[in-house]
Design a protein around this motif. Structure first.
Motif, PDB file in Angstrom:
ATOM      1  N   GLN A 430       0.820  -1.218   0.000  1.00 14.19           N
ATOM      2  CA  GLN A 430       0.000   0.000   0.000  1.00 14.19           C
ATOM      3  C   GLN A 430       0.851   1.264   0.000  1.00 14.19           C
ATOM      4  OE1 GLN A 430      -0.309  -2.606   1.923  1.00 14.19           O
ATOM      5  NE2 GLN A 430      -2.448  -3.245   2.151  1.00 14.19           N
ATOM      6  N   ASN A 431       2.128   1.137   0.362  1.00 16.97           N
ATOM      7  CA  ASN A 431       3.018   2.301   0.421  1.00 16.97           C
ATOM      8  C   ASN A 431       3.680   2.604  -0.924  1.00 16.97           C
ATOM      9  OD1 ASN A 431       2.469   2.782   3.063  1.00 16.97           O
ATOM     10  ND2 ASN A 431       4.360   1.916   3.872  1.00 16.97           N
ATOM     11  N   TYR A 432       3.401   1.787  -1.916  1.00 25.50           N
ATOM     12  CA  TYR A 432       3.981   2.035  -3.235  1.00 25.50           C
ATOM     13  C   TYR A 432       3.150   3.084  -3.972  1.00 25.50           C
ATOM     14  CZ  TYR A 432       7.264  -1.856  -2.875  1.00 25.50           C
ATOM     15  OH  TYR A 432       8.296  -2.676  -2.501  1.00 25.50           O
ATOM     16  N   THR A 433       3.847   3.959  -4.668  1.00 27.26           N
ATOM     17  CA  THR A 433       3.158   5.071  -5.323  1.00 27.26           C
ATOM     18  C   THR A 433       2.245   4.604  -6.455  1.00 27.26           C
ATOM     19  OG1 THR A 433       5.084   5.393  -6.775  1.00 27.26           O
ATOM     20  CG2 THR A 433       4.990   6.720  -4.760  1.00 27.26           C
ATOM     21  N   ASP A 434       2.508   3.433  -7.005  1.00 23.42           N
ATOM     22  CA  ASP A 434       1.661   2.912  -8.082  1.00 23.42           C
ATOM     23  C   ASP A 434       0.729   1.792  -7.594  1.00 23.42           C
ATOM     24  OD1 ASP A 434       3.815   1.225  -7.640  1.00 23.42           O
ATOM     25  OD2 ASP A 434       3.976   0.578  -9.721  1.00 23.42           O
ATOM     26  N   TYR A 435       0.437   1.808  -6.303  1.00 21.78           N
ATOM     27  CA  TYR A 435      -0.434   0.764  -5.729  1.00 21.78           C
ATOM     28  C   TYR A 435      -1.798   0.736  -6.418  1.00 21.78           C
ATOM     29  CZ  TYR A 435      -3.314  -1.802  -2.386  1.00 21.78           C
ATOM     30  OH  TYR A 435      -4.179  -2.700  -1.818  1.00 21.78           O
ATOM     31  N   HIS A 436      -2.278   1.900  -6.843  1.00 22.83           N
ATOM     32  CA  HIS A 436      -3.594   1.973  -7.486  1.00 22.83           C
ATOM     33  C   HIS A 436      -3.654   1.176  -8.790  1.00 22.83           C
ATOM     34  CE1 HIS A 436      -1.105   5.101  -9.286  1.00 22.83           C
ATOM     35  NE2 HIS A 436      -1.889   5.063 -10.344  1.00 22.83           N
ATOM     36  N   GLU A 437      -2.488   0.819  -9.320  1.00 23.12           N
ATOM     37  CA  GLU A 437      -2.448   0.041 -10.560  1.00 23.12           C
ATOM     38  C   GLU A 437      -2.489  -1.464 -10.313  1.00 23.12           C
ATOM     39  OE1 GLU A 437      -2.501   1.263 -13.590  1.00 23.12           O
ATOM     40  OE2 GLU A 437      -2.399   3.376 -13.020  1.00 23.12           O
ATOM     41  N   VAL A 438      -2.347  -1.860  -9.046  1.00 23.36           N
ATOM     42  CA  VAL A 438      -2.261  -3.284  -8.721  1.00 23.36           C
ATOM     43  C   VAL A 438      -3.515  -4.036  -9.144  1.00 23.36           C
ATOM     44  CG1 VAL A 438      -2.252  -4.924  -6.787  1.00 23.36           C
ATOM     45  CG2 VAL A 438      -0.540  -3.108  -6.911  1.00 23.36           C
ATOM     46  N   SER A 439      -4.672  -3.429  -8.909  1.00 24.51           N
ATOM     47  CA  SER A 439      -5.928  -4.108  -9.250  1.00 24.51           C
ATOM     48  C   SER A 439      -6.004  -4.421 -10.749  1.00 24.51           C
ATOM     49  CB  SER A 439      -7.124  -3.253  -8.824  1.00 24.51           C
ATOM     50  OG  SER A 439      -7.099  -1.991  -9.468  1.00 24.51           O
TER      51      SER A 439
END
Length: 488
Positions: A430-439
């Motif tokens: 969750q601390n990664y700046t591109d976490y929103h791309e994981v889904s």
């Protein structure tokens, strides 16, 4: 324009028979003629050396340095050392129409011989130096455009345009990243200011411009031998020592990105992506070329990072603050990836404590998408999708077992290493700046097939493998139906 300034050209060559003529034609046909051209054959196993010899026979400006494979960094260093007069040569014989020389005395980079037309045992004195990669090529006015702007500066920094050869990439030049879009002269402080303003997270420099050779010798800068992405360390250290750089935002360089180049990334790495000089480590990684290459990459990043930290110790406060805040964290994050390695043949993990004072355990980093794509779940699904023949399909259960076994071993090693070096622990996803791309990555069919396979593996002693083909088929059909419905 007069041709009173001599320009030294260094071109590392390794298995580029498909591209070498285009590259060399762009050099010998430059509008600026006063060149000393060094072709460093880095142990090519194709016809590259023969092509280089043909050009050397027809152009007295060309010298071939034939050496054992050591990577692009060592090839560039050989060129620098040759122009610096660091080699003592002895004449051997005429071979195939070219004069052959051998190195007398110390020969750490294992040069086999030196070939040219000229029967001379020393390199010409050069004023400026420029690198060119042997699968790329210049615009014909490149050298002339640079020489005319070299007065009073250490570097002329020009732009590049990209073209693709069977590969995809979002590569953009550092000149564009830093938004240098008009001709100007900058200082070291101007460069640091721009790194800060643009919040630049990486920097590299090698073939992107012309370098005053006296400046390069004065700062005693070379590449780190036997690593990948060696131009990051070289570029940052060079720009930390510049006085003036001429910005020339013209696309004078044609930069080819191909499938087996060092800037492409594949989930499964073929053996030929691993440099010859590093392949003896394959056995340590159970002949797994992907694991071997990833160690080669992370060990290179660790050596780069250690070199940056060492050099920063003698820098002023402003340089330290900018580099520590913007550039260094990227290289630290890449270097810390070595804790995931299944082996450490270079014994570099023991040097991790050097990074601790510069590592923020609460750091925000990029790379969440890569973590998911590197996961065993995704790799299993990706492998299933690539199994197009009966032979590959029958091999899947064994491949999957190996993936899972490797994951267990690496997780155990990671846990042991983190207990010793807690600062090297990866941030929560969750601390990664591109976490929103994981889904988005998890919605790929590869990931879904991997999940279905892991469930079957979990119950393998209770008939899981028997049910597995049906689970795979059901998952694939469901995925396609969902995709079809989305398209309506």
């Amino acid at each position: 324009m007069t041709n009173d300034k001599k320009v030294g050209v260094i071109i590392p060559i390794y298995n580029v028979e498909k591209y070498l003529k285009e590259c060399l034609d762009s050099v010998i046909n430059q509008t600026y003629k006063n060149l000393e051209i060094i072709l460093v054959n880095d142990g090519s196993t194709d016809n590259s050396l023969d092509i280089a010899k043909d050009y050397a026979k027809n152009d007295p400006r060309i010298t071939i340095i034939n050496k054992q494979n050591g990577g692009q960094s060592s090839a560039r260093n050989v060129g620098i050392e040759y122009f610096s007069g660091e080699y003592s040569l002895e004449y051997c014989k005429n071979i195939d129409g070219l004069e052959e020389y051998n190195i007398k005395g110390n020969n750490p980079l294992q040069i086999h011989n030196i070939l040219n037309q000229n029967k001379i045992n020393t390199a010409s004195q050069i004023d400026y130096l420029i690198f060119l990669d042997s699968d790329d090529y210049w615009e014909l006015e490149c050298i002339e455009e640079c020489v005319s702007r070299m007065v009073g500066v250490d570097i002329v920094w020009f732009d590049a345009k990209t073209f693709f050869d069977g590969a995809k990439s979002d590569w953009v030049s550092t000149l564009k990243w830093l938004d240098y879009n008009y001709e100007q002269i900058i200082t070291r402080k101007n460069w640091l200011d721009r790194i800060k303003i643009r919040q630049q997270r990486f920097f590299y420099f090698a073939w992107q411009g012309m370098i005053d050779f006296k400046f390069l010798k004065d700062i005693k800068l070379k590449f780190i031998n036997h690593i990948i992405h060696e131009d990051d360390h070289f570029g940052i250290l060079m720009f930390l020592q510049i006085r003036k750089v001429y910005i020339l935002p013209k696309e004078l360089y044609n930069y080819r990105i191909r499938n087996n180049s060092t800037v492409t990334y594949d989930m499964e790495v073929p053996k030929n992506r691993i440099p010859l000089y590093f392949r003896h480590h394959l056995s340590i990684f159970d002949n797994n070329s992907t694991l071997t290459y990833k160690y080669f990459y992370t060990s290179s990043m660790l050596q780069t990072t250690l070199g940056l930290i060492e050099f920063l110790q003698v820098q002023d406060a402003y340089a330290k603050s900018v580099i520590n805040k913007y550039l260094l964290p990227t290289y630290i994050d890449l270097a810390l990836g070595i804790v995931d390695s299944s082996a450490d043949p270079l014994n570099l993990i023991s040097q991790l404590p050097t990074l601790e004072p510069y590592t923020d355990i609460h750091r925000k980093v990029s790379g969440a998408q890569k973590i998911i794509k590197d996961s065993t779940i995704y790799k299993i699904g990706f492998t299933i999708l690539r199994a197009k023949t009966i032979k590959k399909i029958l091999a899947l259960p064994n491949q999957i077992s190996i993936f899972i076994k490797n994951e267990k071993e690496i997780k155990k090693l990671y846990k042991d290493r983190i207990s010793k070096y807690p600062f090297a622990k990866k941030p929560d996803l969750q601390n990664y700046t591109d976490y929103h791309e994981v889904s988005k990555i998890k919605s790929h069919l590869s990931y879904k097939l991997g999940i279905a396979t892991m469930r079957a593996y979990k119950f393998r002693y209770f008939g899981g493998w028997l049910a597995w083909p049906f689970c795979i088929a059901f998952t694939a059909i469901k995925f396609k139906l969902n995709q079809k419905n989305k398209g309506k």
